[in-house]
Motif scaffolding. Structure first.
Motif, PDB file in Angstrom:
ATOM      1  N   LEU A 116      27.366  17.641 -15.950  1.00  0.00           N
ATOM      2  CA  LEU A 116      28.138  17.557 -14.710  1.00  0.00           C
ATOM      3  C   LEU A 116      29.056  16.335 -14.728  1.00  0.00           C
ATOM      4  CD1 LEU A 116      28.742  18.567 -11.838  1.00  0.00           C
ATOM      5  CD2 LEU A 116      26.860  17.106 -11.063  1.00  0.00           C
ATOM      6  N   VAL A 117      28.539  15.187 -15.122  1.00  0.00           N
ATOM      7  CA  VAL A 117      29.337  13.959 -15.179  1.00  0.00           C
ATOM      8  C   VAL A 117      30.481  14.117 -16.174  1.00  0.00           C
ATOM      9  CG1 VAL A 117      29.299  11.519 -15.850  1.00  0.00           C
ATOM     10  CG2 VAL A 117      27.488  12.439 -14.395  1.00  0.00           C
ATOM     11  N   LEU A 118      30.188  14.665 -17.333  1.00  0.00           N
ATOM     12  CA  LEU A 118      31.223  14.866 -18.343  1.00  0.00           C
ATOM     13  C   LEU A 118      32.277  15.862 -17.867  1.00  0.00           C
ATOM     14  CD1 LEU A 118      32.167  14.129 -21.168  1.00  0.00           C
ATOM     15  CD2 LEU A 118      30.804  16.018 -22.051  1.00  0.00           C
ATOM     16  N   GLY A 119      31.856  16.910 -17.182  1.00  0.00           N
ATOM     17  CA  GLY A 119      32.809  17.880 -16.640  1.00  0.00           C
ATOM     18  C   GLY A 119      33.717  17.262 -15.586  1.00  0.00           C
ATOM     19  N   LEU A 120      33.156  16.437 -14.711  1.00  0.00           N
ATOM     20  CA  LEU A 120      33.969  15.748 -13.694  1.00  0.00           C
ATOM     21  C   LEU A 120      34.962  14.773 -14.335  1.00  0.00           C
ATOM     22  CD1 LEU A 120      31.288  15.080 -10.927  1.00  0.00           C
ATOM     23  CD2 LEU A 120      33.154  16.755 -10.893  1.00  0.00           C
ATOM     24  N   TYR A 121      34.502  14.064 -15.351  1.00  0.00           N
ATOM     25  CA  TYR A 121      35.404  13.152 -16.066  1.00  0.00           C
ATOM     26  C   TYR A 121      36.542  13.923 -16.727  1.00  0.00           C
ATOM     27  CZ  TYR A 121      37.259   9.994 -19.556  1.00  0.00           C
ATOM     28  OH  TYR A 121      38.109   9.257 -20.326  1.00  0.00           O
ATOM     29  N   ASN A 122      36.238  15.037 -17.361  1.00  0.00           N
ATOM     30  CA  ASN A 122      37.282  15.848 -17.998  1.00  0.00           C
ATOM     31  C   ASN A 122      38.272  16.390 -16.975  1.00  0.00           C
ATOM     32  OD1 ASN A 122      36.433  15.483 -20.617  1.00  0.00           O
ATOM     33  ND2 ASN A 122      35.112  17.296 -20.604  1.00  0.00           N
ATOM     34  N   LEU A 123      37.778  16.773 -15.807  1.00  0.00           N
ATOM     35  CA  LEU A 123      38.655  17.249 -14.742  1.00  0.00           C
ATOM     36  C   LEU A 123      39.596  16.133 -14.288  1.00  0.00           C
ATOM     37  CD1 LEU A 123      39.398  19.521 -12.754  1.00  0.00           C
ATOM     38  CD2 LEU A 123      37.676  18.570 -11.214  1.00  0.00           C
ATOM     39  N   TRP A 124      39.042  14.943 -14.062  1.00  0.00           N
ATOM     40  CA  TRP A 124      39.873  13.797 -13.657  1.00  0.00           C
ATOM     41  C   TRP A 124      40.892  13.453 -14.741  1.00  0.00           C
ATOM     42  CZ3 TRP A 124      40.176   8.987 -16.026  1.00  0.00           C
ATOM     43  CH2 TRP A 124      40.940   8.046 -15.348  1.00  0.00           C
ATOM     44  N   ALA A 169      42.170  15.382 -17.029  1.00  0.00           N
ATOM     45  CA  ALA A 169      43.205  16.421 -17.119  1.00  0.00           C
ATOM     46  C   ALA A 169      44.201  16.303 -15.965  1.00  0.00           C
ATOM     47  CB  ALA A 169      42.564  17.805 -17.114  1.00  0.00           C
ATOM     48  N   LYS A 170      43.714  15.910 -14.784  1.00  0.00           N
ATOM     49  CA  LYS A 170      44.626  15.744 -13.647  1.00  0.00           C
ATOM     50  C   LYS A 170      45.590  14.584 -13.868  1.00  0.00           C
ATOM     51  CE  LYS A 170      43.473  16.961  -9.261  1.00  0.00           C
ATOM     52  NZ  LYS A 170      42.880  16.690  -7.962  1.00  0.00           N
ATOM     53  N   GLN A 171      45.162  13.565 -14.618  1.00  0.00           N
ATOM     54  CA  GLN A 171      45.989  12.386 -14.854  1.00  0.00           C
ATOM     55  C   GLN A 171      46.958  12.557 -16.029  1.00  0.00           C
ATOM     56  OE1 GLN A 171      46.087   9.764 -12.836  1.00  0.00           O
ATOM     57  NE2 GLN A 171      44.624  10.839 -11.550  1.00  0.00           N
ATOM     58  N   ALA A 172      46.883  13.638 -16.759  1.00  0.00           N
ATOM     59  CA  ALA A 172      47.724  13.843 -17.943  1.00  0.00           C
ATOM     60  C   ALA A 172      49.222  13.786 -17.628  1.00  0.00           C
ATOM     61  CB  ALA A 172      47.366  15.150 -18.638  1.00  0.00           C
ATOM     62  N   PRO A 173      49.713  14.433 -16.564  1.00  0.00           N
ATOM     63  CA  PRO A 173      51.149  14.327 -16.278  1.00  0.00           C
ATOM     64  C   PRO A 173      51.586  12.895 -15.948  1.00  0.00           C
ATOM     65  CG  PRO A 173      50.188  16.156 -15.047  1.00  0.00           C
ATOM     66  CD  PRO A 173      49.069  15.400 -15.681  1.00  0.00           C
ATOM     67  N   VAL A 174      50.712  12.154 -15.289  1.00  0.00           N
ATOM     68  CA  VAL A 174      51.033  10.759 -14.948  1.00  0.00           C
ATOM     69  C   VAL A 174      51.130   9.931 -16.220  1.00  0.00           C
ATOM     70  CG1 VAL A 174      50.203   8.698 -13.747  1.00  0.00           C
ATOM     71  CG2 VAL A 174      49.946  10.945 -12.691  1.00  0.00           C
ATOM     72  N   ARG A 175      50.168  10.104 -17.124  1.00  0.00           N
ATOM     73  CA  ARG A 175      50.205   9.356 -18.388  1.00  0.00           C
ATOM     74  C   ARG A 175      51.436   9.721 -19.204  1.00  0.00           C
ATOM     75  NH1 ARG A 175      44.941  10.808 -18.285  1.00  0.00           N
ATOM     76  NH2 ARG A 175      45.279  12.426 -19.829  1.00  0.00           N
ATOM     77  N   GLU A 176      51.793  10.996 -19.204  1.00  0.00           N
ATOM     78  CA  GLU A 176      52.983  11.440 -19.942  1.00  0.00           C
ATOM     79  C   GLU A 176      54.243  10.802 -19.372  1.00  0.00           C
ATOM     80  OE1 GLU A 176      55.334  13.035 -22.723  1.00  0.00           O
ATOM     81  OE2 GLU A 176      53.148  13.107 -22.732  1.00  0.00           O
ATOM     82  N   ARG A 177      54.362  10.769 -18.050  1.00  0.00           N
ATOM     83  CA  ARG A 177      55.538  10.163 -17.413  1.00  0.00           C
ATOM     84  C   ARG A 177      55.596   8.661 -17.704  1.00  0.00           C
ATOM     85  NH1 ARG A 177      60.492  10.107 -16.712  1.00  0.00           N
ATOM     86  NH2 ARG A 177      61.218   9.127 -14.832  1.00  0.00           N
ATOM     87  N   GLN A 178      54.443   7.993 -17.698  1.00  0.00           N
ATOM     88  CA  GLN A 178      54.419   6.565 -18.020  1.00  0.00           C
ATOM     89  C   GLN A 178      54.873   6.332 -19.458  1.00  0.00           C
ATOM     90  OE1 GLN A 178      53.700   3.806 -15.932  1.00  0.00           O
ATOM     91  NE2 GLN A 178      54.148   5.495 -14.555  1.00  0.00           N
ATOM     92  N   ARG A 179      54.433   7.200 -20.358  1.00  0.00           N
ATOM     93  CA  ARG A 179      54.862   7.085 -21.756  1.00  0.00           C
ATOM     94  C   ARG A 179      56.373   7.234 -21.873  1.00  0.00           C
ATOM     95  NH1 ARG A 179      51.484  10.970 -23.675  1.00  0.00           N
ATOM     96  NH2 ARG A 179      49.571   9.921 -23.185  1.00  0.00           N
TER      97      ARG A 179
END
Length: 163
Positions: free
Chosen positions: A18-26, A28-38
């Motif tokens: 459950l913890v690992l699944g929640l971390y993966n969800l978070w 994945a949600k931050q991927a567009p933000v990280r891409e824009r920062q890059r």
């Protein structure tokens, strides 16, 4: 292994899943933000690299005594303005501060460059001693601000490489 131990082990595995699944969800949600920062970091790095090459080329011409431009190189002020606009959109506070500092350094560099350019714009109103003093002042300022600009470019290159 007793049935109770198996149940405890299954419970621990379920909680970890459950913890690992929640971390993966978070994550994945931050991927567009990280891409824009890059993308923003790459833009700052490219602009700084271009302006530093242009400044180096102009400084070589000044050192040879062949500088004839009557204005400050437009790349300096354009880069200063553009990275100043990018800085607030960056997330990392240290990077924001360094980017704003680089924009300020470029602005000060253009103001240091202005007397050198005006010496060529109005050659009758200047003498060789003043011209040499202005060029020497510009060289000294560039020697002072260049390490911090190079440091920011190096930091952005390392971030791009994932170090």
């Amino acid at each position: 292994m007793t049935p109770f131990a198996v149940q405890v082990l299954v419970g621990i595995v379920a909680a970890a899943s459950l913890v690992l699944g929640l971390y993966n969800l978070w994550f994945a949600k931050q991927a567009p933000v990280r891409e824009r920062q890059r993308e923003l970091e790459d833009e700052v790095r490219e602009k700084l690299t271009e302006v530093l090459h242009a400044v180096d080329a102009e400084m070589v011409i000044i050192k040879r005594g062949e500088y004839k431009r009557e204005t400050v190189p437009p790349e300096i002020s354009a880069t200063s303005e553009s990275i100043r606009k990018i800085a607030p959109r960056l997330i990392e506070p240290g990077l924001v501060w360094r980017t704003k500092n680089a924009a300020d350094m470029l602005f000060l560099l253009s103001s240091q460059w202005s007397p050198v350019a005006s010496d060529h714009k109005y050659p009758d109103q200047t003498n060789d001693r003043r011209k040499a003093a202005n060029e020497e002042s510009l060289k000294e300022f560039l020697l002072q601000c260049r390490p911090s600009l190079d440091e920011l470019v190096t930091l952005l290159v390392k971030r791009e490489q994932g170090k």
